[in-house]
Write a protein that holds these residues in place. Structure first.
Motif, PDB file in Angstrom:
ATOM      1  N   ASP A  16       0.840  -1.210   0.000  1.00 24.17           N
ATOM      2  CA  ASP A  16       0.000   0.000   0.000  1.00 24.17           C
ATOM      3  C   ASP A  16       0.873   1.258   0.000  1.00 24.17           C
ATOM      4  OD1 ASP A  16      -2.372  -1.385  -0.032  1.00 24.17           O
ATOM      5  OD2 ASP A  16      -2.675  -1.313   2.143  1.00 24.17           O
ATOM      6  N   TYR A  17       1.953   1.230   0.788  1.00 28.45           N
ATOM      7  CA  TYR A  17       2.840   2.398   0.834  1.00 28.45           C
ATOM      8  C   TYR A  17       3.467   2.642  -0.541  1.00 28.45           C
ATOM      9  CZ  TYR A  17       6.610   5.564   2.012  1.00 28.45           C
ATOM     10  OH  TYR A  17       7.460   6.648   2.039  1.00 28.45           O
ATOM     11  N   TYR A  21       3.015   5.821  -2.847  1.00 28.75           N
ATOM     12  CA  TYR A  21       4.197   6.571  -3.267  1.00 28.75           C
ATOM     13  C   TYR A  21       4.180   6.804  -4.772  1.00 28.75           C
ATOM     14  CZ  TYR A  21       9.008   7.437  -4.725  1.00 28.75           C
ATOM     15  OH  TYR A  21      10.118   7.967  -5.329  1.00 28.75           O
ATOM     16  N   MET A  22       3.938   5.745  -5.529  1.00 28.96           N
ATOM     17  CA  MET A  22       3.939   5.869  -6.986  1.00 28.96           C
ATOM     18  C   MET A  22       2.804   6.784  -7.468  1.00 28.96           C
ATOM     19  SD  MET A  22       6.541   4.168  -8.057  1.00 28.96           S
ATOM     20  CE  MET A  22       6.239   3.854  -9.777  1.00 28.96           C
ATOM     21  N   ASP A  23       1.646   6.672  -6.837  1.00 29.96           N
ATOM     22  CA  ASP A  23       0.513   7.527  -7.219  1.00 29.96           C
ATOM     23  C   ASP A  23       0.785   8.991  -6.920  1.00 29.96           C
ATOM     24  OD1 ASP A  23      -0.935   5.381  -8.150  1.00 29.96           O
ATOM     25  OD2 ASP A  23      -2.167   5.167  -6.342  1.00 29.96           O
ATOM     26  N   ASP A  56       7.504   1.704  13.876  1.00 32.42           N
ATOM     27  CA  ASP A  56       8.566   2.708  14.010  1.00 32.42           C
ATOM     28  C   ASP A  56       9.426   2.757  12.734  1.00 32.42           C
ATOM     29  OD1 ASP A  56       7.733   3.345  16.563  1.00 32.42           O
ATOM     30  OD2 ASP A  56       9.142   1.965  17.544  1.00 32.42           O
ATOM     31  N   VAL A  57       9.676   1.575  12.176  1.00 32.12           N
ATOM     32  CA  VAL A  57      10.436   1.519  10.926  1.00 32.12           C
ATOM     33  C   VAL A  57       9.661   2.214   9.812  1.00 32.12           C
ATOM     34  CG1 VAL A  57      11.427  -0.006   9.172  1.00 32.12           C
ATOM     35  CG2 VAL A  57      11.626  -0.607  11.595  1.00 32.12           C
ATOM     36  N   MET A  58       8.386   1.932   9.699  1.00 33.14           N
ATOM     37  CA  MET A  58       7.561   2.546   8.648  1.00 33.14           C
ATOM     38  C   MET A  58       7.530   4.066   8.787  1.00 33.14           C
ATOM     39  SD  MET A  58       6.390   0.499   6.341  1.00 33.14           S
ATOM     40  CE  MET A  58       5.125   1.539   5.623  1.00 33.14           C
ATOM     41  N   GLN A  59       7.406   4.547  10.026  1.00 33.38           N
ATOM     42  CA  GLN A  59       7.374   5.993  10.236  1.00 33.38           C
ATOM     43  C   GLN A  59       8.685   6.652   9.828  1.00 33.38           C
ATOM     44  OE1 GLN A  59       6.228   6.687  14.315  1.00 33.38           O
ATOM     45  NE2 GLN A  59       4.231   5.695  14.060  1.00 33.38           N
ATOM     46  N   ASP A  60       9.787   5.925  10.009  1.00 32.59           N
ATOM     47  CA  ASP A  60      11.093   6.490   9.678  1.00 32.59           C
ATOM     48  C   ASP A  60      11.364   6.543   8.179  1.00 32.59           C
ATOM     49  OD1 ASP A  60      11.762   7.164  12.201  1.00 32.59           O
ATOM     50  OD2 ASP A  60      13.181   5.525  12.554  1.00 32.59           O
TER      51      ASP A  60
END
Length: 480
Positions: A16-17, A21-23, A56-60
Motif C-alpha cells: 500500500d505504501y 508513493y507511486m501515485d 517505528d520503521v515505517m514511520q522512519d
C-alpha cells in the motif's frame, strides 16, 4: 525473528505504501534538497540491541529516507536517462528475493539459468538481433547474459577482446611475452562515449583512444580507419572498438555499418553499447538505427532504463560465447556438477560469481506488458520529447543543438556558457524539475530527457513553463 504472519501483515502495508508513493510521486520535489551528512543526525549512533517495532520503521521511511531521495520516477525528473520501474518488475523482484538463489551454475538453480537463456532469446528476437546471438538458433555459438550494468558489459567485452588478441598474437609468435603484447594493445571509441568505456580501459589495462566525431557527434569509419593505420605503423595492436548507439550526452549514433566493416577487415572485436537507445529497437521505425549489428562481436542494452524493468538488468549478447567464457573460466571442485559439459554456467560470463534471479523481472514485464505495450511506451516518450522540442523551437531565445531522435532534447539559450549554467542553476533551485547539463563542441548545453513512465503532455508543458519563468527572471536581472 519475524514469521509468515508478520510478513503477510507488513507486506500488505508496504505494498500500500509503494502504491501510494507511486501515485503521489509527482507531488514530491524531484531533486532532494538535503545537505551532505543529513541522515546521521536523524538515527541513533548504533544498531538497536533489541528489535524495533515495525511501525517505528515505517514511520522512519518518511522521516529519514524520503527527504534524501531524488525521485527518478517523478514525471518532473528529466535528468540523465530513464531508470525503469513497473509493478510487474517490483513483484518479480519480491519473488527473486524470496527464492534467494545464487545462480552461479545450472545446478545451483536450473530455472535461474534456463529462464535467462529463454528470455534473452525472446528479447533478441524483439530487437531483431542477428540469429548468431541467440541460443535457440541451430548451430549458434552465441548467447545472452544479464549483467548488472552496461559498464560491466563493456568491461567484460574489452577483457574478452584483450585475452582473444593476446592468444592470437601467441599463435603467430609463441615466443612473444604476454605483458609485452598487453603493452601494445589499443582500443577505440567516440569522444562522446560514456565515461564507463574509459573506466573499462582502466580495469583492463588497455589504452583507449577517444576519437573525434562528425557534425552529428557520431564516430565515422574513416576516422577509425585513420587511427588504426597510425597505431599499426607505430607497432601497436588494435584490439577493440566500442560503438555507441545513443550517446549519453546527445543520443548520437555512431556509424555502425562503416565501423563494423573496418573491424571485420582488421579482425578487431566490435562491441556495441546501446544502453539507453536499445529499447527503441523493438519498434520497426527505430530498428534502422542499429543497422550493421551483423558485424558486432558483442551487443548490450539496459532494459532497466527504458523497458520498465527495475535496476539492475543489463542484457548482453556475444557472437561466440567461447571468447567470453575462456577469458574467465575457473572450475573449483565445489563448483562442478554432472551436467556442466552440456549446460551454461553463468559464473563464466561475468565478473562476480554469484548472481540474482534477474530474469524473473524481465520475464514478468515481457509477459504482463507484451511487445505492443512496450512499443507504445517508447513511442509515447519519443512523442513527448518532440513536444518539448517544438516549444524550444518556437522561442527564438533558444536553440536546439543536436538532432532529437528519441527521448532526449539538447538545447541552450543563445548566449554564453555562463548564461546557460546560471539558467540551469536557477531552474534546479526552484525544485520544480530536475535537468542536468553537459558539453557538446566544448559548449555548455542543457539536457532534457523524458524519463518517468507516468510523464504526460501536461508535464512537458509544466517543465517548459518552469524554464521560461527562469529565463524571464534571468533576463530582467541581466538588464538591470
Amino acid at each position: 525473528m519475524t514469521n509468515s504472519s508478520d510478513f503477510r501483515e507488513w507486506g500488505k502495508e508496504m505494498v500500500d505504501y509503494i502504491a501510494d508513493y507511486m501515485d503521489g510521486v509527482s507531488e514530491r520535489p524531484p531533486l532532494s534538497k538535503v545537505k551532505p551528512g543529513y541522515l546521521r543526525s536523524l538515527i541513533p549512533d548504533e544498531a538497536p540491541q533489541y528489535p524495533d517495532k515495525w511501525q517505528d520503521v515505517m514511520q522512519d521511511i518518511e522521516r529519514v529516507i524520503m527527504p534524501g531521495v531524488t525521485h527518478w520516477q517523478s514525471p518532473h525528473f528529466h535528468a540523465y536517462f530513464a531508470c525503469g520501474n513497473s509493478y510487474a518488475s517490483i513483484l518479480a523482484d519480491m519473488l527473486s528475493d524470496a527464492i534467494g538463489c545464487l545462480g552461479f551454475s545450472w545446478i545451483s538453480s536450473p530455472a535461474c539459468t534456463e529462464l535467462e537463456m529463454v528470455t534473452l532469446d525472446w528479447l533478441g528476437k524483439m530487437l531483431q538481433l542477428p540469429e548468431s546471438f541467440l541460443t535457440c538458433t541451430e548451430g549458434s555459438k552465441g548467447g545472452g547474459v544479464i549483467q548488472g550494468t552496461a559498464s560491466e558489459s563493456t568491461a567484460m567485452a574489452l577483457l574478452s577482446a584483450k585475452m582473444k588478441t593476446i592468444n592470437k598474437q601467441h599463435e603467430l609468435d609463441p615466443d612473444k611475452d604476454q605483458y609485452e603484447i598487453m603493452s601494445k594493445l589499443v582500443a577505440y571509441t567516440s569522444e562522446y562515449a560514456h565515461c564507463s568505456v574509459e573506466r573499462a580501459s582502466l580495469i583492463s589495462s588497455v589504452r583507449m583512444r577517444k576519437l573525434p566525431t562528425d557534425a552529428k557527434f557520431a564516430l565515422r569509419g574513416d576516422t577509425l580507419a585513420q587511427a588504426i593505420t597510425e597505431d599499426k605503423a607505430n607497432g601497436l595492436i588494435p584490439a577493440f572498438v566500442c560503438v555507441n548507439l545513443g550517446t549519453t550526452t546527445s543520443c548520437a549514433f555512431d556509424n555502425l555499418a562503416e565501423i563494423g566493416a573496418i573491424c571485420e577487415r582488421e579482425n578487431i572485436w566490435l562491441h556495441v553499447d546501446a544502453a539507453y537507445a536499445g529499447t527503441s529497437f523493438i519498434c520497426p521505425e527505430f530498428r534502422p538505427l542499429a543497422d550493421g549489428l551483423e558485424f558486432a562481436d558483442s551487443f548490450n542494452f539496459n532494459p532497466h532504463k527504458w523497458m520498465l524493468v527495475n535496476f539492475d538488468c543489463s542484457a548482453m549478447w556475444v557472437r561466440n560465447q567461447i571468447d567470453l567464457v575462456s577469458a574467465f573460466h575457473v572450475d573449483a571442485t565445489y563448483l562442478k556438477h554432472e551436467h556442466q559439459d552440456v549446460v551454461v554456467d553463468y559464473r563464466h560470463w561475468h565478473i562476480p560469481f554469484g548472481r540474482r534471479f534477474r530474469s524473473l523481472k524481465l520475464w514478468f514485464v515481457l509477459r504482463l506488458f507484451g511487445v505492443t505495450k512496450l512499443q507504445e511506451h517508447v513511442r509515447k516518450h519519443v512523442s513527448l520529447a518532440r513536444e518539448f522540442e517544438s516549444f524550444v523551437r518556437q522561442d527564438d531565445r533558444f536553440e536546439i543543438v543536436a538532432d532529437v531522435v528519441l527521448g532526449l532534447v539538447c538545447f541552450r539559450l543563445k548566449g554564453s556558457d555562463t548564461l546557460n549554467e546560471e539558467l540551469l542553476d536557477r531552474v534546479t533551485k526552484t525544485g520544480k524539475i530536475f535537468m542536468v547539463g553537459s558539453h557538446l563542441n566544448q559548449q555548455f548545453i542543457i539536457r532534457f530527457a523524458v524519463c518517468a513512465a507516468q510523464t504526460e503532455s501536461e508535464d512537458i508543458l509544466y517543465a517548459w513553463n518552469a524554464i521560461k519563468e527562469e529565463v524571464d527572471g534571468l533576463q530582467v536581472n541581466n538588464n538591470k
